[in-house]
Design an enzyme around this catalytic site. Structure first.
Site, mmCIF file in Angstrom:
data_model
loop_
_atom_site.group_PDB
_atom_site.id
_atom_site.type_symbol
_atom_site.label_atom_id
_atom_site.label_comp_id
_atom_site.label_asym_id
_atom_site.label_seq_id
_atom_site.Cartn_x
_atom_site.Cartn_y
_atom_site.Cartn_z
ATOM 1 N N LYS B 183 52.740 -5.551 -34.596
ATOM 2 C CA LYS B 183 53.730 -4.566 -34.164
ATOM 3 C C LYS B 183 54.155 -4.849 -32.729
ATOM 4 O O LYS B 183 53.347 -4.773 -31.812
ATOM 5 C CB LYS B 183 53.172 -3.148 -34.224
ATOM 6 C CG LYS B 183 54.242 -2.091 -33.915
ATOM 7 C CD LYS B 183 53.672 -0.705 -33.681
ATOM 8 C CE LYS B 183 53.275 -0.473 -32.244
ATOM 9 N NZ LYS B 183 54.397 -0.445 -31.273
ATOM 10 N N GLY B 235 47.574 -3.813 -23.925
ATOM 11 C CA GLY B 235 48.266 -2.606 -23.504
ATOM 12 C C GLY B 235 47.418 -1.824 -22.521
ATOM 13 O O GLY B 235 46.611 -2.402 -21.795
ATOM 14 N N SER B 236 47.571 -0.522 -22.540
ATOM 15 C CA SER B 236 46.909 0.292 -21.520
ATOM 16 C C SER B 236 45.430 0.485 -21.838
ATOM 17 O O SER B 236 45.007 0.443 -22.999
ATOM 18 C CB SER B 236 47.582 1.661 -21.430
ATOM 19 O OG SER B 236 47.255 2.429 -22.566
ATOM 20 N N THR B 237 44.653 0.737 -20.785
ATOM 21 C CA THR B 237 43.225 0.998 -20.943
ATOM 22 C C THR B 237 43.008 2.266 -21.755
ATOM 23 O O THR B 237 42.099 2.349 -22.584
ATOM 24 C CB THR B 237 42.556 1.086 -19.564
ATOM 25 O OG1 THR B 237 42.538 -0.236 -18.998
ATOM 26 C CG2 THR B 237 41.128 1.592 -19.651
ATOM 27 N N GLU B 238 43.868 3.257 -21.552
ATOM 28 C CA GLU B 238 43.738 4.516 -22.284
ATOM 29 C C GLU B 238 43.831 4.281 -23.801
ATOM 30 O O GLU B 238 42.992 4.756 -24.571
ATOM 31 C CB GLU B 238 44.852 5.454 -21.813
ATOM 32 C CG GLU B 238 44.776 6.845 -22.357
ATOM 33 C CD GLU B 238 46.071 7.608 -22.081
ATOM 34 O OE1 GLU B 238 46.918 7.100 -21.323
ATOM 35 O OE2 GLU B 238 46.236 8.695 -22.645
ATOM 36 N N GLY B 240 43.471 1.409 -25.277
ATOM 37 C CA GLY B 240 42.369 0.512 -25.627
ATOM 38 C C GLY B 240 41.098 1.290 -25.939
ATOM 39 O O GLY B 240 40.389 1.000 -26.913
ATOM 40 N N GLU B 257 42.961 -6.397 -24.410
ATOM 41 C CA GLU B 257 43.409 -6.930 -23.117
ATOM 42 C C GLU B 257 44.176 -5.805 -22.462
ATOM 43 O O GLU B 257 45.285 -5.479 -22.892
ATOM 44 C CB GLU B 257 44.255 -8.189 -23.358
ATOM 45 C CG GLU B 257 44.285 -9.106 -22.174
ATOM 46 C CD GLU B 257 45.408 -8.756 -21.236
ATOM 47 O OE1 GLU B 257 45.162 -7.913 -20.338
ATOM 48 O OE2 GLU B 257 46.504 -9.287 -21.397
ATOM 49 N N CYS B 291 49.928 -6.993 -16.314
ATOM 50 C CA CYS B 291 48.612 -6.363 -16.242
ATOM 51 C C CYS B 291 47.737 -7.014 -15.183
ATOM 52 O O CYS B 291 46.887 -6.364 -14.589
ATOM 53 C CB CYS B 291 47.930 -6.400 -17.595
ATOM 54 S SG CYS B 291 48.042 -8.003 -18.384
ATOM 55 N N GLU B 388 47.006 1.916 -12.076
ATOM 56 C CA GLU B 388 47.945 0.830 -12.341
ATOM 57 C C GLU B 388 49.368 1.397 -12.326
ATOM 58 O O GLU B 388 49.694 2.294 -13.104
ATOM 59 C CB GLU B 388 47.628 0.233 -13.715
ATOM 60 C CG GLU B 388 48.434 -1.004 -14.021
ATOM 61 C CD GLU B 388 47.999 -1.663 -15.329
ATOM 62 O OE1 GLU B 388 47.646 -0.946 -16.272
ATOM 63 O OE2 GLU B 388 48.046 -2.902 -15.393
#
Lengths: 302, 481
Positions: B183, B235-238, B240, B257, B291, B388
């Site tokens: 996606k 993508g974002s840590t959240e 992830g 990542e 990132c 970030e």
């Protein structure tokens, strides 16, 4: 005939930061032998029933030891770990007795298990100064750069030691964690904690710096969630979730996501956790799971 | 210094043929999505580029089933040499259609054409070329005994390097014998949809690559689908963390990542002209939508003023504007939502007491834009030093000793990348050892290569992409656990 000597029994305590404290909670629990045949279980000892606070103290000790242990030369770590195997050999009789009673093994079988455990430790001791060459190396990038990748330890690994294999299994999960330069907080087998404490005595007398391995005995289901959710723990090995009373490894993995711990799941399929066959050659995955890869670039030029 | 005017030098968009609407690429064919179609826009002009289908849970299910069928019947049975030949074909077609892909990427993403043309697209082709060669050599990759594919891989990628992230995900997955459902991000789907056409041109067997478009709900449907064996996410840590939670207790594997807050550390003996170029490249490359961007500049106190002066002088020469202009250095912010987030965090920077400076350059009247911005007097607790921003905003902190630089650099939950600028070799190596980051650039920054493993420590995620290491995520071996 003189009466049999009354022997001097050992008190089994926790192993935290190089010392052997009782649980701060003041709690202990009875440890029984696994009987052979129709014999009754035999009372072996009162082990310390470690608490959340003990686990947290162990994490503090493990954090304090990270810099020195990860920063030690790989050669030095190999020397220290080999020394552990030497001391295990010298405590062989005690280890055999612990394993025999804990696992309900015949004496010859217990001897074989201890031999395998010592050999396993030697196997990992030899890996310390080879892994970087096996796992790392130069990357041939398309440009004038020196570009190299090498493994580094993740940091603190919480280890749920296997419930059944109280020494060979224990060694097989602890040695890879520290051979790679991590420090460990080990939750010993709940029902069979004695070999873990005897191993801790070997560690304490083999130049392993204080805090590199910390052993907490007690109820796996009570203490494991605190380690899984602890934000200063970098990774968790859930091997010991198999056959552990009141432990849902999926819940522990969910808690571990809070700070993206590296997770080694228990063996098995689906949600079932089974204890692996510890006699097989281990492979590298128990080490690589707890290693990071660092890649460094530098330009080349005149 | 005289300032020369630049004549406009726009790259022609005639090379790109954008369809009015796009479906989903499932099982080698285009199907209509069952969700609500959404629009993708050019962030530089706010012009609508196309209608894009939203994949529903049922569409994702169809894609996963197509991938499973292709895996079982074709791809996992094919020889590595043949898999490799398909990947070589794809690499070549990307090269052949490079300009078209670059223009499309700049239109949909807002990044300068010189970056899409010289970085994104050539690197994407290089990733396929590199992994093509691995397909029949996996036994030699020290991955453990008898490496085998994992199965169906669900891949969710971000909007900052749309085609390049696709290449990072799809090339190793296919080389190792897996099939994929990918996606692309909802704001940048077009190059992934063009890539589907490239798969058709390469005659890649149907179902080996499936492209489903949509937003968070579509991504979640992929992650939660029981037929997916592995997740690869950038993508974002959240997000992830939510993926890590949602696959907990299953046997699904994941590589994540995630975000970063890299320190770019400049010592007083650094080659300053090069360091300034590296600082600029580190945070203003791709509008700072990177990132691994060097978003925290740590500069040694004794040269802080000198670096500040040189940096600002250099920034004033940056050309911000039309992404398709070949002279443009900084393009458009990818979306209004991202622009709002940058504005919110920079406002917080001012409110918390940091000193804000920007180039004051003119910005186009339409589209999403943000001037290259520098904050000085930043302290470690400021949000702009911790969070970030993912935009063209640099936070400057100072240090006195190498130990202090290390402590400040590592004082973040992230650990993706770091930069070191010094002429002293021993200091580079010492610093590189101390920094808790997956990629360390010394006297350079933002270098990428398919042979070089990329990925983070700590909350920047786990797993590596690229190089021999990147293959580990896409195979299972006889290694006991």
């Amino acid at each position: 005939m003189s009466p049999a000597r009354v022997d001097v029994r050992k008190t089994y305590k926790l192993y935290i930061d190089g010392a052997f404290p009782r649980s701060e909670s003041g709690r202990s629990y009875a440890v029984w032998s696994t009987p052979v045949g129709r014999a009754n279980p035999r009372f072996l000892a009162n082990a310390a029933m470690g608490s959340r606070k003990d686990a947290r103290d162990a994490v503090v000790a493990a954090r304090g030891a990270v810099k020195g242990w990860a920063g030690a030369t790989a050669y030095n770590r190999g020397q220290v770990l080999y020394r552990v195997a030497e001391v295990m050999e010298s405590r062989r009789a005690q280890l055999v007795e612990d394993v025999r009673l804990s696992e309900g093994l015949a004496p010859s079988r217990a001897e074989a298990v201890v031999s395998a455990a010592i050999d396993r430790w030697v196997w990992y001791a030899g890996w310390t100064d080879k892994l970087a060459q096996v796992l790392g190396g130069l990357n041939p990038v398309a440009g004038p750069y020196f570009d190299i990748s090498a493994p580094e330890p993740t940091g603190i690994v919480a280890v749920l030691a296997p419930q059944r294999s109280s020494l060979l299994g224990l060694v097989s999960v602890v040695a890879p964690v520290i051979a790679t330069g991590n420090t460990a907080v080990v939750l010993a087998s709940q029902e069979r904690p004695l070999p873990a404490i005897t191993l801790a005595e070997a560690l304490a007398t083999s130049d392993v710096p204080a805090g590199v391995v910390n052993v907490v005995t007690g109820l796996t289901g009570e203490v494991a969630p605190w380690l899984a959710g602890h934000r200063d723990v970098n990774a968790i090995d859930l091997t010991g979730a198999a056959d552990a009373e009141g432990v849902d490894w999926g819940e522990l993995e969910r808690a571990a996501a809070e700070n993206l711990k590296r997770v080694l799941r228990p063996a098995g399929t689906g949600s079932d956790a089974v204890e692996p066959d510890w006699t097989a050659e281990p492979g590298l995955s128990r080490m690589t799971t707890f290693l990071e890869t660092k890649t460094v670039w530098h330009p080349k030029g005149r | 210094m005289p300032i020369f005017e630049y004549a406009p030098a726009p790259e022609s968009r005639a090379i790109v043929d954008i369809q009015p609407s796009y479906g989903l690429f499932v099982g080698g064919e285009w199907i209509e999505g069952r969700g609500a179609a959404f629009k993708t826009t050019n962030p530089a002009t706010e012009e609508v580029l196309a209608d894009v289908a939203e994949a529903s849970v049922a569409d994702v299910d169809a894609a996963v089933r197509a991938a499973r069928t292709a895996y079982t019947r074709v791809w996992s049975r094919m020889s590595g040499a043949d898999r490799g030949k398909y990947l070589f074909r794809i690499a070549r077609i990307i090269q052949e259609r490079a300009r078209e892909l670059a223009v499309l990427e700049s239109l949909d993403n807002g990044k300068p054409i010189k970056e899409s043309r010289d970085v994104d697209v050539p690197l994407a082709a290089a990733h396929f070329f590199y992994h093509a060669g691995w397909a029949d050599k996996l036994e030699y990759a020290s991955l453990g005994p008898k490496p085998r594919p994992i199965g169906v891989v669900g891949q969710v990628i971000p909007w900052n390097f749309p085609l390049l992230m696709l290449a990072w995900k799809i090339a190793p997955a296919l080389a190792c014998g897996n099939t994929v459902v990918l996606k692309p991000a909802e704001t940048t789907p077009l190059t992934a949809l063009l890539f589907a056409e490239i798969c058709q041109q390469a005659e890649l067997p149907a179902g080996v690559v499936n492209i489903v478009t949509g937003a968070g709900a579509t991504g979640q449907a992929i992650v939660e689908h029981p037929g997916v064996d592995k997740i690869a996410f950038t993508g974002s840590t959240e997000v992830g963390k939510s993926i890590a939670r949602s696959i907990a207790g299953t046997r699904k594997r994941a590589t994540l990542e995630l975000g970063g807050k890299a320190a770019n550390i400049v010592f007083d003996d650094a080659p300053l002209d090069q360091a300034v170029e590296g600082i600029v490249n580190g945070i203003f490359f791709n509008q700072g939508h990177v990132c691994c961007a060097g978003s925290r500049l740590l500069v040694q106190e004794s040269i802080a003023e000198e670096v500040d002066r040189r940096l600002k002088r250099r920034l004033e020469t940056l050309r911000v504007g039309d992404p398709l202009d070949k002279n443009t250095d900084v393009g458009a912010i990818n979306s209004r939502a991202q622009l709002d987030r940058i504005a919110e965090l920079t406002a917080a920077g001012e409110a918390e007491g940091a000193v804000r400076w920007d180039t004051g350059c003119e910005l186009p009247s339409h589209g999403f834009w943000f001037r290259p911005t520098v904050f000085t007097g930043v302290s470690q607790t400021h949000r702009i030093a911790q969070e970030e921003i993912f935009g063209p905003v640099l936070s400057v902190l100072t240090f006195r000793t190498p130990q202090e630089a290390v402590a400040k650099a590592n004082n973040t939950p992230y650990g993706l990348s770091a930069g070191i600028w010094t002429e002293k070799g021993s200091r580079i190596l010492w610093m590189a050892d101390q920094l808790r980051a997956g990629v360390v650039w010394a006297n350079t920054f933002n270098r990428f290569d398919p042979t070089s493993p990329f990925g983070g420590y700590k909350e920047s995620g786990y797993g590596r992409e690229g190089g021999r290491h990147g293959l580990e995520a896409y195979v299972t071996t006889g290694d006991p656990r």
